[in-house]
Design a protein around this motif. Sequence first.
Motif, PDB file in Angstrom:
ATOM      1  N   PRO A  89     -40.740  23.688 -45.776  1.00  0.00           N
ATOM      2  CA  PRO A  89     -39.744  24.351 -46.609  1.00  0.00           C
ATOM      3  C   PRO A  89     -38.320  24.290 -46.071  1.00  0.00           C
ATOM      4  N   LEU A  92     -34.882  23.705 -47.894  1.00  0.00           N
ATOM      5  CA  LEU A  92     -34.213  24.702 -48.735  1.00  0.00           C
ATOM      6  C   LEU A  92     -32.909  25.178 -48.110  1.00  0.00           C
ATOM      7  N   THR A 122     -43.953  26.203 -55.756  1.00  0.00           N
ATOM      8  CA  THR A 122     -43.565  25.277 -54.699  1.00  0.00           C
ATOM      9  C   THR A 122     -43.025  23.984 -55.304  1.00  0.00           C
ATOM     10  N   ALA A 125     -39.480  24.566 -55.850  1.00  0.00           N
ATOM     11  CA  ALA A 125     -38.783  24.566 -54.567  1.00  0.00           C
ATOM     12  C   ALA A 125     -38.563  23.150 -54.059  1.00  0.00           C
ATOM     13  N   ARG A 128     -35.645  21.613 -55.762  1.00  0.00           N
ATOM     14  CA  ARG A 128     -34.365  22.052 -55.200  1.00  0.00           C
ATOM     15  C   ARG A 128     -34.071  21.319 -53.892  1.00  0.00           C
TER      16      ARG A 128
END
Length: 372
Positions: A89, A92, A122, A125, A128
């Motif tokens: 992650p 991000l 997810t 996400a 992004r």
Amino acid sequence: MRVLVVTNDFPPRQGGIETFVRSLCDELPDVVVYTSHSPGDTSYDSDLPFPVVRDPTTMLLPTPRITKYAVRLMREHNADRVLFGAAAPLGLMGPALRRAGARRIVAMTHGHETWWAGVPGTRQALRRIGDAADTVTTVSSWCADQIAPALSPAAVRRMRRLTPGVDTDRFFPECGGEQVRKGLGLEGAPVVACVSRLIPRKGQDTLIRAWPRVLAAVPSAILLLVGGGPDRERLEGLAASLGITSSVVFTGPVPWTDIPPYVDAADVFAMPCRTRRFGLEPEALGIVTLEASAAGKPVVVGDSGGAADTVRHGETGYLVDPYNPPAVAARLIALLTHPAKAKAMGAAGRAWVRESWSWSGSGAVLRELLDL
């Protein structure tokens, strides 16, 4: 033009991604690494030619505190390029690092981002992350196919393949295998080795289930399982239930620096990796398979995810059904009973790795993506 590498995957933790990220750092002209804490990291970091900043936590997450500290490191080290060792992650944080002055952002993807791409929440996400990066990289064609649908059309157009390389000066024929064989009492025995963490995805249990058939054809054969992991007790129990404990050798954990001789100790390398958890846990690539080829070993690899990219079926080894122990056994027997054929496959594998899987080639791609 210093590069800030933000990653959870960094030695002394062991694994394919850790090796990938660490080796890419050597291909960059000026780098600082921001990573998490792991046991033994102080000693490890002291020998590195670049600075490593360790967060006190054992896992970096894109929290406000971690993001703020990454921005601070960019400014303190005059870094204007960012490499996320794993896109999800940590990617991000991309928008915040862009606002802080990052001119180029590259987010690397491996296996776990493929399930991010398929799960609501997810998936958004990951989209992004792709929009915040200049480039999202993938390690295999299979990974690219899985991740692309989650990204915006613009991010898909910017995707690039960035594969690990193999250090053929570390992995080469006769790089210490005889000493390992002697130390383990395996001199003269036909050896099939699997070098990997002992976890269900890697398929060591398939090898154990295949082993009685191998022994029926090659009675003196030894299955060498190199590495530690949570699946060891189950695997030992499986070998005992099949009555083959004397033919299955567990080495336990082996330091990354000592791995090449263990690969070289094999006549055949085998890792029948498989996709688990309804497709959410695949094998993204399998760098150890390529390292075995570099050491001149024929390979037998499970058909999972991007693992097919690591073998030329019928030329450097075989791609097998990881859920079919008899089929795996047939391939192992064919290689163990035809040593000339096995040697020719190993030689073809080393030539292919030297030509197509070099760290210098991977480094050139990354430097281009970072505009260095």
